[in-house]
Design a protein around this motif. Structure first.
Motif, PDB file in Angstrom:
ATOM      1  N   THR A 156      -8.022  26.007  -8.000  1.00 51.97           N
ATOM      2  CA  THR A 156      -8.593  24.651  -9.276  1.00 51.97           C
ATOM      3  C   THR A 156      -9.937  24.047  -8.674  1.00 51.97           C
ATOM      4  O   THR A 156      -9.433  23.470  -8.279  1.00 51.97           O
ATOM      5  CB  THR A 156      -7.076  23.967  -9.131  1.00 51.97           C
ATOM      6  OG1 THR A 156      -5.712  24.578  -9.689  1.00 51.97           O
ATOM      7  CG2 THR A 156      -7.315  22.774 -10.394  1.00 51.97           C
ATOM      8  N   ASP A 157     -10.010  24.129 -10.334  1.00 55.91           N
ATOM      9  CA  ASP A 157     -11.617  23.578 -10.137  1.00 55.91           C
ATOM     10  C   ASP A 157     -11.630  22.310  -9.851  1.00 55.91           C
ATOM     11  O   ASP A 157     -10.402  21.910 -10.860  1.00 55.91           O
ATOM     12  CB  ASP A 157     -12.692  24.620 -10.787  1.00 55.91           C
ATOM     13  CG  ASP A 157     -14.232  23.893 -10.513  1.00 55.91           C
ATOM     14  OD1 ASP A 157     -14.600  23.322  -8.971  1.00 55.91           O
ATOM     15  OD2 ASP A 157     -15.141  24.412 -10.721  1.00 55.91           O
ATOM     16  N   ASP A 158     -12.539  21.559 -10.084  1.00 50.53           N
ATOM     17  CA  ASP A 158     -12.995  19.725 -10.593  1.00 50.53           C
ATOM     18  C   ASP A 158     -12.697  19.556 -12.033  1.00 50.53           C
ATOM     19  O   ASP A 158     -11.867  18.493 -11.639  1.00 50.53           O
ATOM     20  CB  ASP A 158     -13.838  19.256  -9.900  1.00 50.53           C
ATOM     21  CG  ASP A 158     -14.626  19.347  -8.418  1.00 50.53           C
ATOM     22  OD1 ASP A 158     -13.193  19.633  -7.661  1.00 50.53           O
ATOM     23  OD2 ASP A 158     -15.559  19.958  -8.049  1.00 50.53           O
ATOM     24  N   ASP A 159     -12.684  20.720 -12.722  1.00 45.13           N
ATOM     25  CA  ASP A 159     -12.489  20.209 -13.955  1.00 45.13           C
ATOM     26  C   ASP A 159     -10.924  20.240 -14.004  1.00 45.13           C
ATOM     27  O   ASP A 159     -11.176  20.240 -15.906  1.00 45.13           O
ATOM     28  CB  ASP A 159     -13.157  20.676 -15.181  1.00 45.13           C
ATOM     29  CG  ASP A 159     -12.973  22.135 -14.866  1.00 45.13           C
ATOM     30  OD1 ASP A 159     -11.905  22.670 -13.676  1.00 45.13           O
ATOM     31  OD2 ASP A 159     -13.952  23.198 -15.446  1.00 45.13           O
ATOM     32  N   GLY A 160     -10.058  20.622 -13.657  1.00 45.66           N
ATOM     33  CA  GLY A 160      -8.690  21.519 -13.783  1.00 45.66           C
ATOM     34  C   GLY A 160      -8.464  22.184 -14.139  1.00 45.66           C
ATOM     35  O   GLY A 160      -7.018  22.898 -14.005  1.00 45.66           O
ATOM     36  N   GLN A 161      -9.414  23.438 -14.289  1.00 41.77           N
ATOM     37  CA  GLN A 161      -9.353  24.823 -14.578  1.00 41.77           C
ATOM     38  C   GLN A 161      -9.360  25.851 -12.982  1.00 41.77           C
ATOM     39  O   GLN A 161      -9.886  25.036 -12.775  1.00 41.77           O
ATOM     40  CB  GLN A 161     -10.764  25.339 -15.536  1.00 41.77           C
ATOM     41  CG  GLN A 161     -10.188  26.766 -15.574  1.00 41.77           C
ATOM     42  CD  GLN A 161      -9.161  26.963 -16.799  1.00 41.77           C
ATOM     43  OE1 GLN A 161      -9.406  26.587 -18.173  1.00 41.77           O
ATOM     44  NE2 GLN A 161      -8.378  27.749 -16.783  1.00 41.77           N
ATOM     45  N   SER A 162      -8.036  26.373 -13.271  1.00 42.36           N
ATOM     46  CA  SER A 162      -7.352  27.649 -12.438  1.00 42.36           C
ATOM     47  C   SER A 162      -7.746  28.652 -12.943  1.00 42.36           C
ATOM     48  O   SER A 162      -8.108  28.923 -13.841  1.00 42.36           O
ATOM     49  CB  SER A 162      -6.132  26.710 -12.224  1.00 42.36           C
ATOM     50  OG  SER A 162      -5.459  25.403 -11.908  1.00 42.36           O
ATOM     51  N   TYR A 163      -7.701  29.288 -11.148  1.00 42.15           N
ATOM     52  CA  TYR A 163      -8.200  30.310 -11.921  1.00 42.15           C
ATOM     53  C   TYR A 163      -7.534  31.059 -10.769  1.00 42.15           C
ATOM     54  O   TYR A 163      -6.950  30.844 -10.007  1.00 42.15           O
ATOM     55  CB  TYR A 163      -9.553  31.458 -11.301  1.00 42.15           C
ATOM     56  CG  TYR A 163     -11.034  30.261 -12.040  1.00 42.15           C
ATOM     57  CD1 TYR A 163     -11.984  30.686 -12.619  1.00 42.15           C
ATOM     58  CD2 TYR A 163     -11.094  29.094 -11.831  1.00 42.15           C
ATOM     59  CE1 TYR A 163     -12.564  30.172 -14.209  1.00 42.15           C
ATOM     60  CE2 TYR A 163     -11.810  27.920 -12.516  1.00 42.15           C
ATOM     61  CZ  TYR A 163     -13.331  28.786 -13.894  1.00 42.15           C
ATOM     62  OH  TYR A 163     -13.791  28.154 -14.786  1.00 42.15           O
TER      63      TYR A 163
END
Length: 310
Positions: free
Chosen positions: A144-151
């Motif tokens: 999960t990136d800093d912007d809240g988007q998960s991959y």
């Protein structure tokens, strides 16, 4: 099957019995490890366990959190290589399973890191990306990136990544990206499996395993990117974890990475072959043990070679 075991030691391996493909998270002042339950011929384990610790030294057995035979409708076995992510107060447990004809990736959800987990009921990845002809849908990772988007990341024989939708139980198929690092040899960075992604000081780090899990040469290489979906630039000195035969340390790879909450202090958690099973006739590929060592960085962000220890 491990029962109520506690390892009160500050040495490797950190878990009792045979485990592999470890995933580690921190939550609520404790650390949790999930793994492939090893020791079964042909990688035939069918359930996942959890161990927890306050200090990364003394590990407490938390029980079986997901039994593929009982808790899923689709997976027949080969419970391999899990990943877990906490988001919006829930824990999402991703794993590899065998549908009967091919491997696939599933997900189960819980309100607690120790379960019980409820399976989604069907795989979320069950085919290769377009254009990829070989490989298996195994070895899942989530970031999960800093912007809240998960991959989500996965792949044996290839590395793929995609955005997870807001429900965390499906991917956006329009974002599926083949990320496989090109080139390399079995002596350095030729990609085999086990992608793992983390971020430090604005740099996205991609780690992966080289060679076969039953080979003493099984090891970890890495590259970096400015984006969570690549492209990946292979590091100038890509090998960061490799065997030490003089110490009877063989095949150290398939890792996860842990950042101590609130600190720039990092660990790599990985498996290696139990040296009593190093001969091919003894099944080194499914007699593995979980270990942990420090992961350190140069001032410019390069990962220092890890010294696997006992």
């Amino acid at each position: 099957m491990a029962m109520s075991a506690t390892m009160a030691v500050a040495q490797n391996p950190i878990l009792p019995e045979m485990h592999a493909d470890p995933e580690v998270i921190a939550d609520g002042g404790r650390y949790y490890i999930y793994s492939t339950t090893d020791g079964a011929p042909g990688w035939g384990g069918y359930y996942f366990t959890c161990y927890s610790s306050k200090d990364l030294k003394k590990w407490q057995y938390e029980g079986i959190i997901l039994d593929l035979k009982k808790d899923t409708k689709w997976a027949k076995g080969n419970a391999w290589a899990p990943a877990i992510e906490k988001k919006n107060g829930k824990f999402y447990f991703y794993y590899s399973g065998d549908q009967g004809q091919r491997k696939a990736i599933g997900v189960a959800v819980s309100d607690s890191p120790t379960g019980p987990f409820t399976d989604l009921g069907h795989p979320i990845v069950d085919s290769r990306p377009q254009g990829v002809r070989n490989g298996q849908q195994i070895d899942v990772d989530v970031f999960t990136d800093d912007d809240g988007q998960s991959y989500l990341y996965w792949g044996n024989g290839y590395m793929a990544g995609a955005k997870l939708n807001i429900d965390m139980t499906s991917i956006d198929p329009t974002t599926v990206t083949v990320l496989t690092p090109r080139g390399g040899t079995l002596q350095d960075y030729a990609y085999r499996e086990a992608p793992y992604v983390f971020k430090r000081k604005g740099i996205y780090y991609f780690l992966w395993s080289v060679d076969d899990t039953g080979s003493p040469n099984y090891h970890v290489a890495y590259g970096t990117s400015t984006s969570p979906l690549g492209p990946i630039k292979v590091a100038d000195d890509p090998v960061i974890l490799i065997q030490r035969p003089d110490q009877q340390i063989y095949g150290p790879a398939h890792n996860s990475v842990l950042q101590v909450p609130g600190k720039d202090k990092w660990y790599i958690v990985y498996h290696r072959i139990n040296p009593a099973y190093i001969d091919k006739k003894d099944g080194p590929g499914f007699h593995r043990e979980v270990c942990i060592d420090r992961l350190e960085f140069e001032k410019d962000g390069r990962i220092k070679p890890v010294v696997p220890t006992k």
